[in-house]
Design a protein around this motif. Structure first.
Motif, PDB file in Angstrom:
ATOM      1  N   LEU A   1       0.738  -1.439   0.055  1.00 47.22           N
ATOM      2  CA  LEU A   1      -0.037   0.266  -0.039  1.00 47.22           C
ATOM      3  C   LEU A   1       0.969   1.187  -0.098  1.00 47.22           C
ATOM      4  O   LEU A   1       0.878   2.348   0.573  1.00 47.22           O
ATOM      5  N   ASN A   2       2.236   0.766  -0.844  1.00 46.85           N
ATOM      6  CA  ASN A   2       2.774   2.574  -0.949  1.00 46.85           C
ATOM      7  C   ASN A   2       1.585   3.708  -1.861  1.00 46.85           C
ATOM      8  O   ASN A   2       1.373   3.612  -2.277  1.00 46.85           O
TER       9      ASN A   2
ATOM     10  N   ASP B   1       7.888   3.981  -8.058  1.00 51.80           N
ATOM     11  CA  ASP B   1       6.755   3.320  -8.332  1.00 51.80           C
ATOM     12  C   ASP B   1       6.226   3.852  -9.115  1.00 51.80           C
ATOM     13  O   ASP B   1       6.378   4.063  -9.260  1.00 51.80           O
ATOM     14  N   ASP B   2       5.181   2.569  -9.356  1.00 48.55           N
ATOM     15  CA  ASP B   2       4.454   2.955 -10.840  1.00 48.55           C
ATOM     16  C   ASP B   2       3.070   3.904  -9.768  1.00 48.55           C
ATOM     17  O   ASP B   2       2.479   4.050  -9.181  1.00 48.55           O
ATOM     18  N   ALA B   3       3.613   5.135 -10.782  1.00 51.58           N
ATOM     19  CA  ALA B   3       2.460   6.133 -10.581  1.00 51.58           C
ATOM     20  C   ALA B   3       0.881   5.639 -10.635  1.00 51.58           C
ATOM     21  O   ALA B   3      -0.095   5.557  -9.849  1.00 51.58           O
ATOM     22  N   ASP B   4       0.659   4.418 -11.371  1.00 49.38           N
ATOM     23  CA  ASP B   4      -1.259   4.380 -11.513  1.00 49.38           C
ATOM     24  C   ASP B   4      -1.608   3.543 -10.650  1.00 49.38           C
ATOM     25  O   ASP B   4      -2.362   3.394  -9.250  1.00 49.38           O
ATOM     26  N   ALA B   5      -0.765   2.670  -9.680  1.00 51.88           N
ATOM     27  CA  ALA B   5      -0.056   0.975  -8.442  1.00 51.88           C
ATOM     28  C   ALA B   5      -0.530   2.621  -7.408  1.00 51.88           C
ATOM     29  O   ALA B   5      -1.425   2.620  -6.800  1.00 51.88           O
ATOM     30  N   ALA B   6       0.313   3.484  -7.027  1.00 47.74           N
ATOM     31  CA  ALA B   6       0.660   4.032  -6.087  1.00 47.74           C
ATOM     32  C   ALA B   6      -0.481   5.379  -6.026  1.00 47.74           C
ATOM     33  O   ALA B   6      -1.376   5.429  -5.340  1.00 47.74           O
ATOM     34  N   TRP B   7      -1.354   6.266  -7.269  1.00 46.21           N
ATOM     35  CA  TRP B   7      -2.881   6.518  -7.282  1.00 46.21           C
ATOM     36  C   TRP B   7      -3.809   5.555  -6.707  1.00 46.21           C
ATOM     37  O   TRP B   7      -4.428   5.986  -5.981  1.00 46.21           O
ATOM     38  N   LYS B   8      -3.920   4.079  -7.328  1.00 39.52           N
ATOM     39  CA  LYS B   8      -4.380   2.915  -6.961  1.00 39.52           C
ATOM     40  C   LYS B   8      -4.993   3.205  -5.133  1.00 39.52           C
ATOM     41  O   LYS B   8      -5.725   2.394  -4.375  1.00 39.52           O
ATOM     42  N   ASN B   9      -3.163   2.864  -4.417  1.00 37.09           N
ATOM     43  CA  ASN B   9      -3.322   2.830  -3.332  1.00 37.09           C
ATOM     44  C   ASN B   9      -4.125   4.291  -2.736  1.00 37.09           C
ATOM     45  O   ASN B   9      -4.676   4.054  -1.958  1.00 37.09           O
ATOM     46  N   ARG B  10      -4.251   5.282  -3.213  1.00 36.34           N
ATOM     47  CA  ARG B  10      -4.112   6.610  -2.508  1.00 36.34           C
ATOM     48  C   ARG B  10      -5.582   6.183  -2.497  1.00 36.34           C
ATOM     49  O   ARG B  10      -5.990   7.214  -1.213  1.00 36.34           O
ATOM     50  N   GLN B  11      -6.129   6.302  -3.377  1.00 33.11           N
ATOM     51  CA  GLN B  11      -7.823   6.170  -3.703  1.00 33.11           C
ATOM     52  C   GLN B  11      -8.226   4.786  -2.964  1.00 33.11           C
ATOM     53  O   GLN B  11      -9.749   4.839  -1.896  1.00 33.11           O
ATOM     54  N   ALA B  12      -7.520   3.696  -2.666  1.00 32.33           N
ATOM     55  CA  ALA B  12      -7.882   2.809  -1.232  1.00 32.33           C
ATOM     56  C   ALA B  12      -8.054   3.629   0.102  1.00 32.33           C
ATOM     57  O   ALA B  12      -9.041   2.897   0.521  1.00 32.33           O
ATOM     58  N   PHE B  13      -6.986   4.237   0.224  1.00 37.11           N
ATOM     59  CA  PHE B  13      -7.044   4.170   1.713  1.00 37.11           C
ATOM     60  C   PHE B  13      -7.977   5.830   1.986  1.00 37.11           C
ATOM     61  O   PHE B  13      -8.359   5.407   2.443  1.00 37.11           O
ATOM     62  N   CYS B  14      -7.917   6.112   1.481  1.00 36.97           N
ATOM     63  CA  CYS B  14      -8.855   7.572   1.639  1.00 36.97           C
ATOM     64  C   CYS B  14     -10.334   6.757   1.604  1.00 36.97           C
ATOM     65  O   CYS B  14     -10.990   7.177   2.533  1.00 36.97           O
ATOM     66  N   HIS B  15     -11.063   5.743   0.414  1.00 34.77           N
ATOM     67  CA  HIS B  15     -12.191   4.643   0.660  1.00 34.77           C
ATOM     68  C   HIS B  15     -12.088   4.265   2.077  1.00 34.77           C
ATOM     69  O   HIS B  15     -13.288   4.369   2.787  1.00 34.77           O
ATOM     70  N   ALA B  16     -11.039   4.203   2.583  1.00 32.47           N
ATOM     71  CA  ALA B  16     -11.116   3.106   4.228  1.00 32.47           C
ATOM     72  C   ALA B  16     -11.614   4.592   4.984  1.00 32.47           C
ATOM     73  O   ALA B  16     -12.571   3.976   5.699  1.00 32.47           O
ATOM     74  N   VAL B  17     -11.140   5.258   5.141  1.00 26.53           N
ATOM     75  CA  VAL B  17     -10.802   6.052   5.862  1.00 26.53           C
ATOM     76  C   VAL B  17     -12.042   6.912   5.701  1.00 26.53           C
ATOM     77  O   VAL B  17     -13.129   7.914   6.798  1.00 26.53           O
ATOM     78  N   GLY B  18     -12.097   6.899   4.710  1.00 26.92           N
ATOM     79  CA  GLY B  18     -13.822   7.884   4.705  1.00 26.92           C
ATOM     80  C   GLY B  18     -13.969   9.390   3.569  1.00 26.92           C
ATOM     81  O   GLY B  18     -14.738  10.084   3.732  1.00 26.92           O
ATOM     82  N   LEU B  19     -12.876   9.240   3.512  1.00 34.57           N
ATOM     83  CA  LEU B  19     -12.730  10.977   2.321  1.00 34.57           C
ATOM     84  C   LEU B  19     -12.213  10.387   1.330  1.00 34.57           C
ATOM     85  O   LEU B  19     -12.033   9.993   0.195  1.00 34.57           O
ATOM     86  N   PRO B  20     -13.083  12.077   0.206  1.00 36.64           N
ATOM     87  CA  PRO B  20     -12.157  11.832  -1.234  1.00 36.64           C
ATOM     88  C   PRO B  20     -10.895  12.122  -1.999  1.00 36.64           C
ATOM     89  O   PRO B  20     -10.297  12.633  -1.971  1.00 36.64           O
ATOM     90  N   ALA B  21     -10.906  10.598  -2.083  1.00 36.25           N
ATOM     91  CA  ALA B  21      -8.917  11.052  -3.211  1.00 36.25           C
ATOM     92  C   ALA B  21      -8.826  12.889  -3.589  1.00 36.25           C
ATOM     93  O   ALA B  21      -7.192  12.864  -3.624  1.00 36.25           O
TER      94      ALA B  21
END
Length: 270
Positions: free
Chosen positions: A45-46, A53-73
């Motif tokens: 979850l970088n 790191d692959d920029a697309d993977a990092a962005w998807k990780n940011r989206q996943a983390f923000c979704h988990a917290v309940g905030l808009p990435a």
């Protein structure tokens, strides 16, 4: 001190919360390295966009983390962290700066403050200290990146004082979470760092343990003490007490992983 609790989101992301903040209904979180899409050495979850790191993977990780917290990435505001003590006040028009593209981050900044609702602030870490701040009376928030340089410069303290100047925050009202970072068990420093510490902390000897010709530095206590200096009570400061270098199965550690690793994120929004 309140507790720091790890949670497992339905989307597979693991992250931590401070009960001292979640009890007030504040959306916030400290990510782990678990539940993302990045491959070695950034597994998994970088959230760092600037480390190879692959920029697309990092962005998807940011989206996943923000979704988990309940905030808009897509509304997240981030900074180009430089181990300094610059603090940036941000506004609604700053929404999304650095969220998906590193070059759009706020330049040369290691702390962010705002009183705008639903505007997430996020910084990144791999041993340095995350300091997240909530003023429940004045309705303002702040977040700081405090490595040894930021800690010696008292960026956590300065962030609260900037909130005081901009939003009439009373430090005594603030609730603060000091997140996972390298602990005194693993953070060995040399005489150069100690000289800087001596110039900034009159009680510097309380923050270190001698180890041969080096010292073990307690960044958690240094950050806690600088917050106490401006009137924040111990009961309002929650220290996770989790060492990233001791727990590389859960968090990233620049030192323990020889500089080739990912970044966790700390996020908060009103």
């Amino acid at each position: 001190m309140g507790d720091f609790v790890l949670k497992h989101s339905t989307n597979g992301v693991w992250f931590g919360e401070f009960t001292i903040l979640s009890a007030k209904g504040i959306k916030h979180g400290i990510s782990t390295r678990l539940g993302g899409q990045s491959t070695l050495p950034f597994a998994s979850l970088n959230l760092g966009l600037h480390i190879g790191d692959d920029a697309d993977a990092a962005w998807k990780n940011r989206q996943a983390f923000c979704h988990a917290v309940g905030l808009p990435a897509e509304k997240v505001i981030t900074a180009e962290q430089v181990h300094g003590d610059m603090i940036q006040k941000v506004f609604l028009q700053d929404a999304g700066r650095g969220a998906q593209h590193y070059h759009e981050s706020i330049k040369g900044t290691d702390a962010l403050i705002t009183n705008v609702p639903d505007l997430p602030l996020m910084l990144f870490f791999a041993d340095c200290v995350p300091v997240i701040i909530f003023d429940p009376v004045g309705k303002a928030i702040g977040i700081s990146h405090a490595g040894w340089k930021g800690t010696v410069a008292k960026i956590g303290q300065k962030t609260v004082l900037a909130m005081q100047e901009q939003y009439n925050t009373n430090p005594a009202d603030c609730l603060v979470g000091i997140g996972p970072s390298i602990g005194p068990c693993c953070y060995e420093v040399d005489g150069f760092v100690i000289e800087k510490l001596q110039a900034s902390f009159h009680n510097w000897e309380e923050l270190v343990t001698p180890s041969g010709d080096h010292w073990q530095l307690n960044l958690w206590e240094a950050n806690r003490q600088q917050l106490r200096e401006i009137g924040i009570a111990d009961d309002n400061i929650s220290v996770s007490g989790i060492c990233t270098a001791c727990n590389t199965q859960i968090f990233y550690s620049h030192r323990a992983e020889a500089g080739r690793t990912g970044r966790i994120g700390a996020i908060i929004a009103l």
